[in-house]
Design a protein around this motif. Structure first.
Motif, short mmCIF file in Angstrom:
data_model
loop_
_atom_site.label_atom_id
_atom_site.label_comp_id
_atom_site.label_asym_id
_atom_site.label_seq_id
_atom_site.Cartn_x
_atom_site.Cartn_y
_atom_site.Cartn_z
N TYR A 10 1.15 -1.27 -0.29
CA TYR A 10 -0.20 -0.05 -0.52
C TYR A 10 0.92 0.98 0.17
O TYR A 10 2.36 1.15 0.59
CB TYR A 10 -0.76 0.04 0.98
N THR A 11 0.12 2.32 -0.66
CA THR A 11 0.59 4.18 -0.60
C THR A 11 0.44 4.28 0.76
O THR A 11 -0.27 3.64 1.88
CB THR A 11 0.51 4.52 -1.94
N GLU A 13 -1.64 7.21 0.62
CA GLU A 13 -2.97 6.85 1.07
C GLU A 13 -3.59 5.40 0.62
O GLU A 13 -4.64 5.35 1.41
CB GLU A 13 -3.52 7.31 -0.87
N GLY A 14 -3.20 4.61 0.04
CA GLY A 14 -4.17 3.49 0.13
C GLY A 14 -4.00 2.82 1.82
O GLY A 14 -4.69 1.75 1.88
N THR A 15 -3.05 2.49 2.51
CA THR A 15 -2.59 2.49 3.87
C THR A 15 -4.40 3.54 4.96
O THR A 15 -5.08 2.75 5.52
CB THR A 15 -1.79 3.19 4.57
N GLY A 17 -6.89 3.99 3.58
CA GLY A 17 -8.17 4.02 2.80
C GLY A 17 -8.40 2.69 3.79
O GLY A 17 -9.76 2.00 4.11
N ARG A 26 -11.59 -4.26 1.96
CA ARG A 26 -10.69 -4.32 1.03
C ARG A 26 -11.09 -5.22 0.25
O ARG A 26 -10.37 -6.08 -1.06
CB ARG A 26 -9.14 -4.46 1.78
N SER A 75 -4.43 3.69 -9.97
CA SER A 75 -5.57 4.10 -8.70
C SER A 75 -4.30 4.99 -7.97
O SER A 75 -4.66 5.74 -7.50
CB SER A 75 -5.67 3.07 -7.96
N SER A 77 -2.94 3.65 -5.89
CA SER A 77 -2.88 3.54 -3.85
C SER A 77 -2.32 1.75 -3.65
O SER A 77 -2.47 1.56 -2.68
CB SER A 77 -4.61 3.11 -3.14
#
Length: 106
Positions: A10-11, A13-15, A17, A26, A75, A77
């Motif tokens: 995860y980036t 931003e993904g983390t 989310g 998820r 995305s 993310s």
């Protein structure tokens, strides 16, 4: 159906989310994305270290795997790697095929 191992990180931003919707959310999103291209999720695990999640999926073809990979990458993310997985029987078949090959040094 071709099987793939997907390893993802995860980036930031993904983390964020993941923290908002949790692992179950998820997993639901992964199931939906894979199913939308005719595939199925065999297993999904969260991890820590270099990879945040490891997923084994079946897709009808390599094009479907490429499509989902591009969608996920776009995305921003996640960073992902997809590795084709072969059965023992597929390797047996591969070892029985002959290819013409000349090494560069020959």
């Amino acid at each position: 159906m071709p099987k793939y191992l997907i390893q993802a990180s995860y980036t930031a931003e993904g983390t964020k989310g993941l923290l908002r919707e949790g692992g179950t959310g998820r997993r639901r999103a992964v199931d939906e994305a894979v199913a939308s291209l005719g595939g199925t999720v065999e297993a999904m695990y969260f991890a820590f270290g270099e990879d945040d999640t490891v997923i084994i999926v079946d897709f009808p073809d390599a094009i479907s795997m490429a499509a989902v990979s591009m969608m996920v990458t776009a995305s921003g993310s996640l960073r992902t790697r997809a590795t084709p997985l072969l059965t023992v029987e597929e390797i047996d078949e591969a070892t029985s095929r002959q290819a013409t090959f000349r090494p560069p040094s020959a």
